[in-house]
Design a protein around this motif. Structure first.
Motif, PDB file in Angstrom:
ATOM      1  N   MET A  64       7.122 -15.785  12.109  1.00 57.03           N
ATOM      2  CA  MET A  64       6.281 -16.763  11.416  1.00 57.03           C
ATOM      3  C   MET A  64       7.152 -17.794  10.702  1.00 57.03           C
ATOM      4  N   THR A  65       6.929 -19.057  11.009  1.00 55.45           N
ATOM      5  CA  THR A  65       7.665 -20.174  10.411  1.00 55.45           C
ATOM      6  C   THR A  65       6.682 -21.305  10.102  1.00 55.45           C
ATOM      7  N   ILE A  66       7.176 -22.292   9.377  1.00 52.97           N
ATOM      8  CA  ILE A  66       6.392 -23.504   9.103  1.00 52.97           C
ATOM      9  C   ILE A  66       6.762 -24.539  10.161  1.00 52.97           C
ATOM     10  N   GLN A  67       5.831 -24.850  11.022  1.00 50.95           N
ATOM     11  CA  GLN A  67       6.080 -25.831  12.070  1.00 50.95           C
ATOM     12  C   GLN A  67       5.841 -27.240  11.553  1.00 50.95           C
ATOM     13  N   GLU A  68       6.323 -28.193  12.305  1.00 55.25           N
ATOM     14  CA  GLU A  68       6.196 -29.591  11.888  1.00 55.25           C
ATOM     15  C   GLU A  68       4.728 -30.004  11.874  1.00 55.25           C
ATOM     16  N   GLY A  69       4.319 -30.638  10.796  1.00 58.39           N
ATOM     17  CA  GLY A  69       2.950 -31.094  10.642  1.00 58.39           C
ATOM     18  C   GLY A  69       2.032 -30.102   9.983  1.00 58.39           C
ATOM     19  N   PHE A  70       2.541 -28.954   9.572  1.00 58.42           N
ATOM     20  CA  PHE A  70       1.702 -27.934   8.942  1.00 58.42           C
ATOM     21  C   PHE A  70       2.001 -27.803   7.453  1.00 58.42           C
ATOM     22  N   VAL A  71       2.290 -28.932   6.831  1.00 53.33           N
ATOM     23  CA  VAL A  71       2.356 -29.059   5.373  1.00 53.33           C
ATOM     24  C   VAL A  71       1.549 -30.292   5.017  1.00 53.33           C
ATOM     25  N   ALA A  72       0.510 -30.129   4.214  1.00 53.34           N
ATOM     26  CA  ALA A  72      -0.380 -31.248   3.905  1.00 53.34           C
ATOM     27  C   ALA A  72      -0.873 -31.125   2.475  1.00 53.34           C
ATOM     28  N   LYS A  73      -1.129 -32.295   1.870  1.00 53.82           N
ATOM     29  CA  LYS A  73      -1.707 -32.342   0.531  1.00 53.82           C
ATOM     30  C   LYS A  73      -3.220 -32.367   0.680  1.00 53.82           C
ATOM     31  N   VAL A  74      -3.840 -31.267   0.313  1.00 53.26           N
ATOM     32  CA  VAL A  74      -5.274 -31.088   0.536  1.00 53.26           C
ATOM     33  C   VAL A  74      -6.073 -31.466  -0.707  1.00 53.26           C
ATOM     34  N   THR A  75      -5.556 -31.179  -1.888  1.00 53.71           N
ATOM     35  CA  THR A  75      -6.248 -31.517  -3.132  1.00 53.71           C
ATOM     36  C   THR A  75      -5.341 -32.377  -4.003  1.00 53.71           C
TER      37      THR A  75
ATOM     38  N   GLY B  92     -11.062 -28.869  -1.341  1.00 52.01           N
ATOM     39  CA  GLY B  92     -10.528 -29.577  -0.192  1.00 52.01           C
ATOM     40  C   GLY B  92     -10.622 -28.755   1.078  1.00 52.01           C
ATOM     41  N   LEU B  93     -10.893 -29.425   2.192  1.00 52.01           N
ATOM     42  CA  LEU B  93     -10.963 -28.780   3.511  1.00 52.01           C
ATOM     43  C   LEU B  93      -9.895 -29.395   4.412  1.00 52.01           C
TER      44      LEU B  93
ATOM     45  N   GLU C 177     -11.710 -34.115   0.578  1.00 59.51           N
ATOM     46  CA  GLU C 177     -11.854 -33.463  -0.718  1.00 59.51           C
ATOM     47  C   GLU C 177     -13.260 -33.715  -1.258  1.00 59.51           C
ATOM     48  N   PHE C 178     -13.972 -32.625  -1.536  1.00 54.93           N
ATOM     49  CA  PHE C 178     -15.315 -32.691  -2.116  1.00 54.93           C
ATOM     50  C   PHE C 178     -15.226 -32.393  -3.620  1.00 54.93           C
ATOM     51  N   LYS C 179     -16.307 -32.720  -4.329  1.00 60.57           N
ATOM     52  CA  LYS C 179     -16.356 -32.450  -5.773  1.00 60.57           C
ATOM     53  C   LYS C 179     -17.720 -31.870  -6.132  1.00 60.57           C
ATOM     54  N   PRO C 180     -17.893 -30.577  -5.881  1.00 63.92           N
ATOM     55  CA  PRO C 180     -19.174 -29.957  -6.217  1.00 63.92           C
ATOM     56  C   PRO C 180     -19.261 -29.449  -7.660  1.00 63.92           C
ATOM     57  N   HIS C 181     -18.121 -29.400  -8.386  1.00 66.21           N
ATOM     58  CA  HIS C 181     -18.099 -28.841  -9.738  1.00 66.21           C
ATOM     59  C   HIS C 181     -17.440 -29.818 -10.702  1.00 66.21           C
TER      60      HIS C 181
ATOM     61  N   LEU D 130      -9.326 -23.467   9.951  1.00 69.99           N
ATOM     62  CA  LEU D 130      -9.954 -24.266   8.899  1.00 69.99           C
ATOM     63  C   LEU D 130      -9.755 -23.525   7.586  1.00 69.99           C
ATOM     64  N   VAL D 131      -9.181 -24.195   6.601  1.00 73.08           N
ATOM     65  CA  VAL D 131      -8.888 -23.575   5.320  1.00 73.08           C
ATOM     66  C   VAL D 131      -9.505 -24.427   4.224  1.00 73.08           C
ATOM     67  N   ALA D 132     -10.008 -23.746   3.180  1.00 71.49           N
ATOM     68  CA  ALA D 132     -10.598 -24.401   2.009  1.00 71.49           C
ATOM     69  C   ALA D 132      -9.747 -24.084   0.791  1.00 71.49           C
ATOM     70  N   ALA D 133      -9.556 -25.094  -0.070  1.00 68.33           N
ATOM     71  CA  ALA D 133      -8.725 -24.953  -1.269  1.00 68.33           C
ATOM     72  C   ALA D 133      -9.491 -25.478  -2.467  1.00 68.33           C
ATOM     73  N   GLY D 134      -9.584 -24.652  -3.507  1.00 69.89           N
ATOM     74  CA  GLY D 134     -10.225 -25.066  -4.749  1.00 69.89           C
ATOM     75  C   GLY D 134      -9.177 -25.408  -5.792  1.00 69.89           C
ATOM     76  N   SER D 135      -9.405 -26.473  -6.543  1.00 71.13           N
ATOM     77  CA  SER D 135      -8.424 -26.943  -7.512  1.00 71.13           C
ATOM     78  C   SER D 135      -9.087 -27.190  -8.854  1.00 71.13           C
ATOM     79  N   THR D 136      -8.298 -27.733  -9.765  1.00 68.96           N
ATOM     80  CA  THR D 136      -8.815 -28.072 -11.081  1.00 68.96           C
ATOM     81  C   THR D 136      -9.746 -29.288 -10.996  1.00 68.96           C
ATOM     82  N   PHE D 137     -10.536 -29.490 -12.055  1.00 62.79           N
ATOM     83  CA  PHE D 137     -11.483 -30.601 -12.169  1.00 62.79           C
ATOM     84  C   PHE D 137     -12.578 -30.547 -11.116  1.00 62.79           C
ATOM     85  N   GLY D 138     -12.812 -29.373 -10.529  1.00 62.40           N
ATOM     86  CA  GLY D 138     -13.980 -29.177  -9.678  1.00 62.40           C
ATOM     87  C   GLY D 138     -13.862 -29.618  -8.251  1.00 62.40           C
ATOM     88  N   TYR D 139     -12.654 -29.825  -7.727  1.00 61.24           N
ATOM     89  CA  TYR D 139     -12.492 -30.310  -6.355  1.00 61.24           C
ATOM     90  C   TYR D 139     -12.319 -29.145  -5.383  1.00 61.24           C
TER      91      TYR D 139
END
Length: 572
Positions: A242-253, A281-282, A296-300, A270-279
């Motif tokens: 298992m390694t990090i391939q090119e293009g598999f690092v992204a800023k989601v939130t 990201g998919l 990035e959605f803002k449901p909260h 498909l991965v979902a990430a929850g962050s501060t201030f209610g965001y």
């Protein structure tokens, strides 16, 4: 001859060099006395006064006659034997220059040079001259200042016009109005369903494409068959690839990541990430056309502490926030519906009580737990109970015996029975002790629930044996691990691998940055690192439920994906 040596006194016996100890002592005395006499003569310049009758007399040196040839041998023999007379002691003072060693002659020479140097300084004459000068110069006396007599009228104090609040013409200046401070209002929590795509969304096409992908991969069966865990050797071999391939690092939130969830699809990632201030990201990792497909959605309004895809319908993403609400993002309806709302902003975590995900168990920071039934129209919860736990951080439901759930709080990890929450007896049925500081998280193993992993701030990760629910759960092993993340990083939470329930992953503070994989027996299985693409601490991590894919999130909203390099991801 030996008998004669025995009868001879010890101080008269000759040494190995042929000189008796008494003669050596007399020579040392001669050196000391001679050195003292030379020093006194150099410093004072006067010879020593003749001795008085009270002290010992020192006779004038007499020129000794050389002994006849026949007596020289006897005199030398007597010196060797230590039989010299006491009259030789005064004469040694005048033979010091002949008997001194090179070191002693050098010492006397230094004494003489030092005495000459100090004599050339004329220190006594200079000191006397300074004394006379000091006597001639009189000391100046400073006259005392006379006190001023008051004239009777007070002194006039001058003040500026600015302080007097007058203009140059003498008219008073009107006071400036005080600024009105506007109170800072906290962001209000929105009620009711929220649309996923708004009218003012600039990237509506990207959002719609992402939602279509989410809906498409959720139409098939989402239930994942539980497979028997592979052998540890094979599992470790798969982690090595298992390694990090090119293009598999992204800023989601935009902000710090506090929760992660993997979609259970085996075909697209498909991965979902929850962050501060209610965001929330998919990220569709399988589509890299034109850059990463991220929205990035803002449901909260507050920090999103927990995320889970529904086990019965993966088109639903449930999120819990500090704003006291739980929402369900339904991609088919393109809305975030309210599932649970609380009057206080203190929700911390949730888990599914039922297999189909219709019933939730929600925890609050102040120690309350609430049972929520999604099938009812009410959003206030069906049952609330106070457990008396300070800082209740996480709850985890047993995967087999779903009436049990484990809680993690301040120095306290306990197992409760849901059936006891309706009664006044809400005590825990089991305790997991040994924690000395606050516990960040506690989770049952995903398949059998026979193990519980806890992450504690005392720099320990502990594994407990929960195969039997007894009052005191035994400790299996304790792993030393640096869990001090500080203020600006999300706290570590060790989570199980859904495919391999005897292994779990956790972030690491070690440099170079890495993600640790441990076995439930306490051994480290793998250290996942990439010197080029991983340079930050991944506090929150999640494993894919069916594939060898690991996602780690850092405090800047960036996700790093480790996957098997031998298997390529289909990108469309």
């Amino acid at each position: 001859m030996k008998a004669a040596a025995r009868e001879m006194p010890r101080n008269k016996r000759p040494t190995a060099g042929g000189v008796s100890p008494a003669k050596k002592l007399r020579r040392r005395v001669d050196v000391v006395v001679g050195a003292a006499e030379v020093a006194r003569l150099l410093t004072t310049g006067t010879p020593r006064s003749p001795p008085t009758s009270r002290g010992p007399t020192l006779a004038a040196p007499q020129k000794r006659r050389a002994p006849p040839p026949e007596d020289r041998g006897s005199s030398a023999q007597s010196d060797r034997d230590g039989d010299s007379s006491e009259d030789d002691l005064p004469l040694a003072l005048y033979r010091q220059s002949e008997e001194l060693s090179a070191y002693e002659r050098k010492r006397l020479k230094n004494i003489q040079e030092n005495a000459q140097f100090f004599a050339s300084l004329n220190m006594l004459e200079t000191a006397q001259m300074l004394r006379e000068i000091g006597r001639k110069v009189p000391r100046k006396t400073v006259p005392k200042r006379k006190s001023l007599k008051s004239s009777g009228s007070p002194a006039v104090v001058r003040r500026s016009m600015r302080l007097l609040r007058i203009d140059p013409t003498g008219s008073p200046i009107a006071p400036a109005p005080a600024p009105i401070e506007q109170p800072v209002k906290a962001e209000e929590r929105l009620s009711g369903p929220l649309k996923m795509v708004t009218n003012d969304d600039e990237n509506s096409s990207v959002t719609e494409s992402l939602m279509n992908t989410w809906l498409k991969i959720s139409q098939g069966p989402t239930h994942i068959e539980v497979k028997k865990p592979v052998e540890l050797k094979k599992y470790k071999s798969s982690l090595n690839r298992m390694t990090i391939q090119e293009g598999f690092v992204a800023k989601v939130t935009t902000n710090r990541i506090c929760s992660l969830a993997f979609h259970p699809s085996q075909h697209r990632l498909l991965v979902a990430a929850g962050s501060t201030f209610g965001y929330v990201g998919l990220w569709d990792m399988s589509s890299q056309a034109g850059g990463a497909l991220v929205h990035e959605f803002k449901p909260h309004c507050g920090t999103v502490n927990c995320l889970h895809f529904s086990p019965a319908n993966s088109a639903e993403l449930l999120s819990l926030s500090n704003d006291g609400s739980v929402r369900c993002g339904n991609v088919a309806a393109a809305v975030f519906d309210e599932v649970y709302t609380s009057n206080a902003w203190n929700c911390s975590s949730f888990d599914f009580l039922s297999v189909d995900g219709s019933t939730l168990l929600v925890s609050h920071w102040d120690g309350d737990v609430v049972i929520v039934d999604r099938r009812t129209p009410s959003t206030s919860g069906e049952l609330a109970a106070y457990l008396g736990i300070n800082t209740l951080r996480t709850v985890s439901v047993h995967p087999v015996h779903r009436q049990y759930f484990v809680t993690a709080g301040a120095r306290c990890v306990s197992i409760y029975d849901v059936r006891n929450l309706k009664t006044s007896h809400k005590k825990a049925v089991a305790h997991l002790n040994e924690h000395t500081k606050s516990v960040n998280a506690a989770y049952f193993s995903p398949v059998t629930g026979s193990r519980v992993v806890t992450t504690c701030m005392d720099d320990r990760i502990r594994i407990f044996d929960t195969s039997a629910t007894i009052p005191k759960i035994p400790l299996v092993t304790s792993i030393t691990h640096n869990n001090y993340t500080g203020r600006w990083l999300t706290k570590f939470r060790a989570v199980w691998d859904p495919k391999q329930e005897d292994c779990f992953v956790v972030g690491s503070m070690v440099r170079p940055r890495q993600i640790d994989v441990f076995h439930s027996a306490g051994s480290k299985v793998q250290e996942l690192r990439d010197l080029e693409r991983l340079g930050s601490v991944c506090s929150i991590n999640v494993m894919h439920p069916a594939r060898n894919v690991l996602v780690g999130g850092n405090s800047s909203g960036r996700l790093h994906v480790f996957m098997d390099s031998s298997r390529s991801v289909s990108r469309r």
